[in-house]
Design an enzyme around this catalytic site. Structure first.
Site, PDB file in Angstrom:
ATOM      1  N   CYS A  79      41.939  90.370  86.307  1.00 17.96           N
ATOM      2  CA  CYS A  79      42.849  90.295  87.455  1.00 17.96           C
ATOM      3  C   CYS A  79      43.883  89.183  87.234  1.00 17.96           C
ATOM      4  O   CYS A  79      44.657  89.250  86.290  1.00 17.96           O
ATOM      5  CB  CYS A  79      42.056  90.125  88.756  1.00 17.96           C
ATOM      6  SG  CYS A  79      43.046  90.432  90.237  1.00 17.96           S
ATOM      7  N   HIS A 183      38.757  94.822  88.577  1.00 15.65           N
ATOM      8  CA  HIS A 183      37.589  93.936  88.531  1.00 15.65           C
ATOM      9  C   HIS A 183      36.388  94.714  87.993  1.00 15.65           C
ATOM     10  O   HIS A 183      35.756  95.449  88.750  1.00 15.65           O
ATOM     11  CB  HIS A 183      37.263  93.425  89.938  1.00 15.65           C
ATOM     12  CG  HIS A 183      38.218  92.408  90.450  1.00 15.65           C
ATOM     13  ND1 HIS A 183      38.074  91.059  90.214  1.00 15.65           N
ATOM     14  CD2 HIS A 183      39.361  92.536  91.172  1.00 15.65           C
ATOM     15  CE1 HIS A 183      39.065  90.401  90.786  1.00 15.65           C
ATOM     16  NE2 HIS A 183      39.870  91.271  91.359  1.00 15.65           N
ATOM     17  N   GLU A 185      33.494  93.668  87.362  1.00 21.23           N
ATOM     18  CA  GLU A 185      32.265  93.209  88.031  1.00 21.23           C
ATOM     19  C   GLU A 185      32.093  93.831  89.412  1.00 21.23           C
ATOM     20  O   GLU A 185      31.019  93.736  90.011  1.00 21.23           O
ATOM     21  CB  GLU A 185      32.258  91.673  88.108  1.00 21.23           C
ATOM     22  CG  GLU A 185      33.115  91.047  89.181  1.00 21.23           C
ATOM     23  CD  GLU A 185      34.621  91.028  88.892  1.00 21.23           C
ATOM     24  OE1 GLU A 185      35.365  90.503  89.743  1.00 21.23           O
ATOM     25  OE2 GLU A 185      35.050  91.527  87.840  1.00 21.23           O
TER      26      GLU A 185
END
Length: 201
Positions: A79, A183, A185
Site C-alpha cells: 500500500c 493489502h 494480509e
C-alpha cells in the site's frame, strides 16, 4: 528472519499475524540493527506519503533500507509502503520518495464511476511469471484502501493491474523489489499466498 519495518505508520500487527499464521519467523522493528540482520524486509504503510517519508527520515532508516536493497535483500512494499518506493508523491505537498523505482504517485482521477478513496475488493490481473503471484486463481479479488496510484516510467515492471474507472497499475516487480497496492494480509487466502510466496523467495 523477516522484519516488518516500524516507522510509526502502518497496519503492522495484521501483517505480523498473517506471516505467523503461515509459519514464518518475523518481527516488527524500527531498529537499524534488526533491519541489518534481516533476510527479508516488508515496508507496510497506511496514511500520507509525506508523513511516512518524514518518519523514515527522522528515524534514520533510509540509509539502512537503501543498503539492504542494494545488497539484494528482498523487499515487499504494501500500500503506502509501495508508493514510498517511487521517486515522488504529491499527497498534501510534493515529497521525494525512496527512489528505488523511477516514477511518481498520483491522485486517482475522480469521476461518476469511482469514489475516492478506493476502498474494497477488486479483482486483479497479474503477471503469471511474477514470483510472488505463483499459484493464485485466475483473477483473484484483493482488498484495497487508497486514493493515489503508482505511475512507473518503465511499464515493464508492472506486475498487476485492476479496473477502477480506468486500468490502474497496482503491483510492481523490479529485481529484489516487490510491491502491491492491495493489502495481502487482508485479502483472505489469496493474499496469504502472496505473503507465502514472498517468504519463500
Amino acid at each position: 528472519m523477516i522484519t516488518i519495518i516500524d516507522y510509526g505508520m502502518g497496519n503492522l500487527k495484521s501483517v505480523y499475524n498473517a506471516l505467523v499464521k503461515i509459519g514464518f519467523n518475523c518481527r516488527i522493528s524500527g531498529e537499524i540493527k534488526d533491519i541489518e540482520k534481516s533476510d527479508k524486509l516488508i515496508l507496510p504503510g497506511v496514511g500520507a506519503f509525506k508523513d511516512a517519508m518524514d518518519n523514515l527520515e527522522k528515524m534514520n532508516l533510509i540509509p539502512i533500507i537503501n543498503k539492504k536493497v542494494n545488497e539484494g535483500c528482498p523487499l515487499l512494499g504494501i500500500c503506502l509502503g509501495m508508493q514510498m518506493l517511487f521517486e515522488e508523491g504529491y499527497e498534501g505537498q510534493p515529497r521525494k520518495g525512496l527512489g528505488f523505482i523511477e516514477g511518481e504517485v498520483k491522485l486517482i482521477e475522480p469521476n461518476e464511476e469511482v469514489k475516492i478513496p478506493h476502498i474494497g475488493w477488486n479483482s486483479i490481473k497479474y503477471d503469471k511469471n511474477c514470483p510472488i503471484f505463483q499459484g493464485l486463481s485466475e483473477e483473484p479479488y484483493m482488498y484495497f484502501v487508497h486514493s493515489y496510484y503508482i505511475n512507473p516510467k518503465d511499464k515493464e515492471i508492472i506486475s498487476a493491474v485492476t479496473e477502477y474507472g480506468t486500468e490502474l497499475p497496482i503491483a510492481v516487480h523490479k529485481n529484489n523489489i516487490f510491491a502491491t497496492q492491495f493489502h495481502p494480509e487482508k485479502s483472505g487466502n489469496e493474499g496469504l499466498k502472496v505473503l507465502k510466496n514472498f517468504g519463500n523467495l
